[in-house]
Design an enzyme around this catalytic site. Structure first.
Site, mmCIF file in Angstrom:
data_model
loop_
_atom_site.group_PDB
_atom_site.id
_atom_site.type_symbol
_atom_site.label_atom_id
_atom_site.label_comp_id
_atom_site.label_asym_id
_atom_site.label_seq_id
_atom_site.Cartn_x
_atom_site.Cartn_y
_atom_site.Cartn_z
ATOM 1 C CG ASP A 213 -2.091 0.930 1.107
ATOM 2 O OD1 ASP A 213 -2.362 1.407 -0.013
ATOM 3 O OD2 ASP A 213 -2.742 1.192 2.134
ATOM 4 N N GLY A 214 0.292 2.348 -0.539
ATOM 5 C CA GLY A 214 0.942 3.661 -0.463
ATOM 6 C C GLY A 214 1.584 4.125 -1.754
ATOM 7 C CB SER B 159 -8.817 -4.937 -3.117
ATOM 8 O OG SER B 159 -9.430 -3.673 -3.336
ATOM 9 C CB SER B 160 -13.238 -7.314 -5.048
ATOM 10 O OG SER B 160 -13.228 -7.460 -3.654
ATOM 11 C CG ASN C 1 -7.910 -1.624 -5.196
ATOM 12 O OD1 ASN C 1 -7.038 -2.486 -5.085
ATOM 13 N ND2 ASN C 1 -8.084 -0.698 -4.265
ATOM 14 N NE ARG D 211 -7.549 2.422 -5.527
ATOM 15 C CZ ARG D 211 -6.356 2.402 -4.980
ATOM 16 N NH1 ARG D 211 -5.296 2.713 -5.705
ATOM 17 N NH2 ARG D 211 -6.203 2.064 -3.725
ATOM 18 C CD GLU E 82 2.364 -13.174 15.644
ATOM 19 O OE1 GLU E 82 2.521 -12.011 16.060
ATOM 20 O OE2 GLU E 82 1.784 -14.056 16.296
HETATM 21 C C1 IPE Z 1 -5.374 -2.586 -0.231
HETATM 22 O O1 IPE Z 1 -5.029 -1.263 -0.401
HETATM 23 C C2 IPE Z 1 -5.413 -3.285 -1.564
HETATM 24 C C3 IPE Z 1 -4.114 -3.506 -2.181
HETATM 25 C C4 IPE Z 1 -2.954 -3.247 -1.642
HETATM 26 C C5 IPE Z 1 -4.156 -4.100 -3.486
HETATM 27 P P1 IPE Z 1 -6.128 -0.104 -0.535
HETATM 28 O O2 IPE Z 1 -5.422 1.167 -0.706
HETATM 29 O O3 IPE Z 1 -7.125 -0.472 -1.588
HETATM 30 O O4 IPE Z 1 -6.866 -0.188 0.873
HETATM 31 P P2 IPE Z 1 -7.713 0.897 1.657
HETATM 32 O O5 IPE Z 1 -8.706 1.460 0.693
HETATM 33 O O6 IPE Z 1 -6.759 1.918 2.157
HETATM 34 O O7 IPE Z 1 -8.335 0.136 2.784
HETATM 35 C C1 IPE Z 2 -1.478 0.313 -3.412
HETATM 36 O O1 IPE Z 2 -1.254 1.679 -3.412
HETATM 37 C C2 IPE Z 2 -1.742 -0.239 -4.786
HETATM 38 C C3 IPE Z 2 -3.154 -0.597 -5.030
HETATM 39 C C4 IPE Z 2 -4.101 -0.600 -4.147
HETATM 40 C C5 IPE Z 2 -3.481 -1.008 -6.381
HETATM 41 P P1 IPE Z 2 -2.454 2.723 -3.434
HETATM 42 O O2 IPE Z 2 -2.833 2.990 -4.838
HETATM 43 O O3 IPE Z 2 -3.563 2.253 -2.558
HETATM 44 O O4 IPE Z 2 -1.762 4.006 -2.808
HETATM 45 P P2 IPE Z 2 -2.371 4.956 -1.705
HETATM 46 O O5 IPE Z 2 -2.790 4.106 -0.549
HETATM 47 O O6 IPE Z 2 -3.546 5.654 -2.334
HETATM 48 O O7 IPE Z 2 -1.264 5.881 -1.361
HETATM 49 MG MG MG Z 3 -3.989 2.463 -0.600
#
Ligand code: IPE
Ligand code: IPE
Ligand code: MG
Length: 260
Positions: A38-39, A83-84, A86, A89, A225
């Site tokens: 994430d991030g 994720s399902s 996502n 977006r 964990e």
């Molecule tokens: C979780 O990250 C899904 C993946 C890393 C693929 P998200 O960015 O979608 O999760 P939320 O929305 O912060 O919970």
């Molecule tokens: C994780 O990074 C990748 C996916 C969920 C596809 P993000 O796209 O969620 O990045 P942030 O959380 O918005 O920074």
């Molecule tokens: Mg994210």
């Protein structure tokens, strides 16, 4: 009293895998690590770049962590890629993610095969494009005889959807008279998940500091964990991965029992 909430850690180590493996108690190594990557978007935004640049850069961390998993002798590495949820977006970001996934599957195939990795996917793959599915099938088929680390990508994955699919499958078997309701137990439900035949993750790593599971492997992580770092996924490297494993190796897993 020990604080029971998971700690957020920022890595400062720069240790190599070889020297880590010399020190660590091999019995305490996780067999299966699952990563919530994430991030990416925030990494890019912090640099004044479009979010997609974070995804592009994140692919380099994926490569490094897969290589680290192989060097560490992990049995399995599961990566949460899409994720399902996502799909909420913007279309432009989703189409870039699909492009990146297809490119990744093609470009990394020789490396995956060279490293003797067994490749698999979990999620509702049927909803992905034909082009992506074709590349998935090719890598899965070519790597099926490999004996090294299992690499599983969670794509269009949602844990609740997975549980619904498993329950529906079992209900159909009951309705067809193949299965009695009392035969349904934890093992049969596990065997009906997308993850059938895989071990449960010992360790879940999440980047970007979020303290949630975001619908990832909810059935399988009941005793995993958790380790969270503030680093964004594109900044996550091998030394961070080692730090997560070192901290995992120092923990006492009791599974509801008492410390041995
Ligand atoms: C979780 O990250 C899904 C993946 C890393 C693929 P998200 O960015 O979608 O999760 P939320 O929305 O912060 O919970
Ligand atoms: C994780 O990074 C990748 C996916 C969920 C596809 P993000 O796209 O969620 O990045 P942030 O959380 O918005 O920074
Ligand atoms: Mg994210």
């Amino acid at each position: 009293m020990k604080n029971s909430s998971p700690s957020v850690t920022t890595s400062t180590t720069d240790e190599t895998i070889a020297s880590f493996l010399e020190q660590v108690d091999r019995e305490k190594m996780p067999r299966h690590i699952a990563v919530i990557m994430d991030g990416n978007g925030r990494w890019a935004q912090a640099r004044g770049l479009p979010r997609i640049e974070g995804h592009r850069q994140g692919a380099n961390s994926v490569r490094a962590i897969i290589e680290a998993g192989v060097e560490l002798g992990l049995e399995q590495l599961t990566l949460y890629c899409l994720s399902s949820e996502n799909w909420k977006r913007p279309a432009a970001e989703l189409s870039f993610l699909m492009y990146l996934l297809e490119r990744y599957l093609v470009d990394e195939r020789p490396e995956i095969l060279r490293q003797d990795i067994q490749f698999s996917v979990i999620g509702r793959i049927e909803d992905l494009s034909d082009a992506v599915r074709r590349e998935i099938d090719t890598t899965r088929d070519l790597s099926s005889g490999n004996g090294g680390m299992r690499l599983c990508l969670a794509l269009n994955y949602g844990a609740r959807g997975e549980i619904v699919d498993a329950v529906r499958h079992l209900a159909e078997r009951v309705a067809a008279g193949e299965l009695a309701p009392e035969e349904i137990d934890e093992q049969l439900l596990s065997d009906s998940m997308y993850t059938a035949g895989m071990s449960d993750p010992d360790l879940v790593v999440r980047t970007s500091g979020e303290m949630r599971f975001s619908n990832f492997l909810l059935w399988q992580i009941s005793y995993s964990e958790l380790w969270v770092t503030e680093k964004f996924w594109p900044d996550f490297g091998k030394s961070d991965f080692i730090q997560a494993i070192r901290e995992y190796a120092g923990r006492s897993r009791r599974f509801g029992g008492l410390k041995s």
